[in-house]
Design a protein around this motif. Sequence first.
Motif, PDB file in Angstrom:
ATOM      1  N   GLN A 100      37.212  33.539 106.386  1.00 34.34           N
ATOM      2  CA  GLN A 100      36.530  33.276 107.647  1.00 34.34           C
ATOM      3  C   GLN A 100      35.117  33.866 107.598  1.00 34.34           C
ATOM      4  N   GLY A 102      32.165  34.271 110.249  1.00 35.04           N
ATOM      5  CA  GLY A 102      31.720  34.103 111.625  1.00 35.04           C
ATOM      6  C   GLY A 102      32.695  33.235 112.389  1.00 35.04           C
ATOM      7  N   THR A 103      32.188  32.116 112.927  1.00 33.75           N
ATOM      8  CA  THR A 103      33.025  31.201 113.701  1.00 33.75           C
ATOM      9  C   THR A 103      33.506  30.020 112.867  1.00 33.75           C
ATOM     10  N   ARG A 104      33.392  30.114 111.551  1.00 31.62           N
ATOM     11  CA  ARG A 104      33.824  29.026 110.679  1.00 31.62           C
ATOM     12  C   ARG A 104      34.999  29.495 109.815  1.00 31.62           C
ATOM     13  N   LYS A 122      41.183  23.160 114.490  1.00 26.03           N
ATOM     14  CA  LYS A 122      39.982  23.431 115.284  1.00 26.03           C
ATOM     15  C   LYS A 122      40.340  23.632 116.749  1.00 26.03           C
ATOM     16  N   MET A 127      37.499  27.422 116.317  1.00 23.12           N
ATOM     17  CA  MET A 127      36.487  27.649 115.290  1.00 23.12           C
ATOM     18  C   MET A 127      36.165  26.345 114.567  1.00 23.12           C
TER      19      MET A 127
END
Length: 572
Positions: A100, A102-104, A122, A127
Amino acid sequence: MATPDTALHLSGLAQRLVRETLLAENAARDFQQRAAQGGGSFFGEVIKSGTIDSARLARSASEEFGIPLLDLDSMDFEQLPLEAVDEKIVRKHAILPLYQRGTRLFVAVADPTNTRALDDIKFHTGMGVEPVLVDAQVLGLGLDRAYESRENEAFEDLADQGLEDIDISGEEEAADQKAAADIENIDTPVVRFVNKMLLDAINRSASDIHMEPYEKKYRIRYRVDGVLHEIASPPLALAARLCARVKILSRLDIAERRVPQDGRMKMRLSKTRSIDFRVSTLPTLYGEKVVIRVLDTSGASVGLESLGMNPAQKKLYMDAIERPYGMILVTGPTGSGKTVSLYSALGVLNTVDRNICTVEDPVEINLVGINQVSINERAGVSFALVLRAFLRQDPDVVMVGEIRDLETADIAIKASQTGHLVLSTLHTNDAPSTLTRLLNMGVAPFNIASAVHLIMAQRLLRRLCTSCRQPAEIPEPALLQAGFGEEELERLTVYRPVGCSQCTNGYRGRTGVFQVMPVSEAMDHLMMEGCNELDIEQQAREEGIIDLRRAGLDKVAEGITSLEEIERITNV
């Protein structure tokens, strides 16, 4: 080789595979058509077929879609962010969270065209999701490896909430303060692990848990659909503490490690649901082996329609249970579904005008309207003792969990001769051998002839997963040798297991195969003349009674199971 012009109507990956001579054009079109008709993907159809090596297919797909290809063996499985996605979603879509940023979230996928899986992840994680391509075969193994690795970390940092607070108790309360002190001596990680192990077994519909110590390894296996699967390998140093925790819960003597012990415990999951466990310990060369039988009765009671009998067998069984008196025997090894078959009959007989009594060791299925008794050998409550008491209770139907000795057999047979319907079980291989088993126990032939009306032998076999099963190419000589007739081969389609996210190694659930044998007058005469098992078997064959092998082959012909599964349970 197909030219680019002939492959123009093929899209994307299909066209590339044809150009690379990995797939014939006709086969590519066939896979595309299957995908369109079944609502799946071309890539998924190719994977299931096994036509192309999965590693080579992954390389072509990576080049076609511009998705990076990853060697999963290079990953540190203990560092994977498994907590980012619920395990049910991971198993459902056959994806694996890798890392992971960050937000990905980067996830390993086998099918790059499965956008539904990416959208689902998702939605649940909130994310952005980036796919990374992995060989399909390697990914399947990686999923098991990742969660096994996380399972083994449970001793050091078990994150599950409330596992220490689950109400687990022995069948009887502790008689002194020693047991309470012993419980305090078992460290919290072990308590948590045992609780989680029991919960996981329930969630996976396991029938048994095996805790096995070896010289350099300690392993835990679940029996799911009749087959054992290794699910964890805790540190060998913790073997004694894990065993002690289970023995404390089941009120066994933790100081006694030289003789086998049997106990019981109960897990209360809610106000309305509790699970019973039978515990058996056995001293082995490297420590005590523990086997825990999971008695989850919430889904065990089924109707006759769900057992798996063919119409003719079902009619014979119904005719027998509708008789006012006589004996019905169900035979088979432990775990073959005998109790469920008997309770399916009791469910039909359970009306307000009948008094039904059962004696079992222990009671596995609870039914309202039936008087159920568990035997207790330590208190002197045996099958024979309870059966005598039943006959003073004005019963119409009596079920005996198992006929183990001559005394129990004699009482049960006399009850069936005096106006009662008696249902029971025996441990024999097939229906004909049941009659000779009763003779060998010492029951008089004329008593067997007048009492026993029907014998049903059964086994449980795994059902093929309908989502991933594939036709198998088996030579005709092999099919003939297996037992099929030549007239069947023209219309016969045999399927093989493949395996997907919705099943276990290509199988999902179980069904029964049966040999339903009414005891005819001819068989009665044979017993009176001192016949053997082969004589009764020959007579049954002449009367058109199909054996377990033939019943299993019928299931293969119907596409319900595989030939390998029939070989596993009926090969003699």
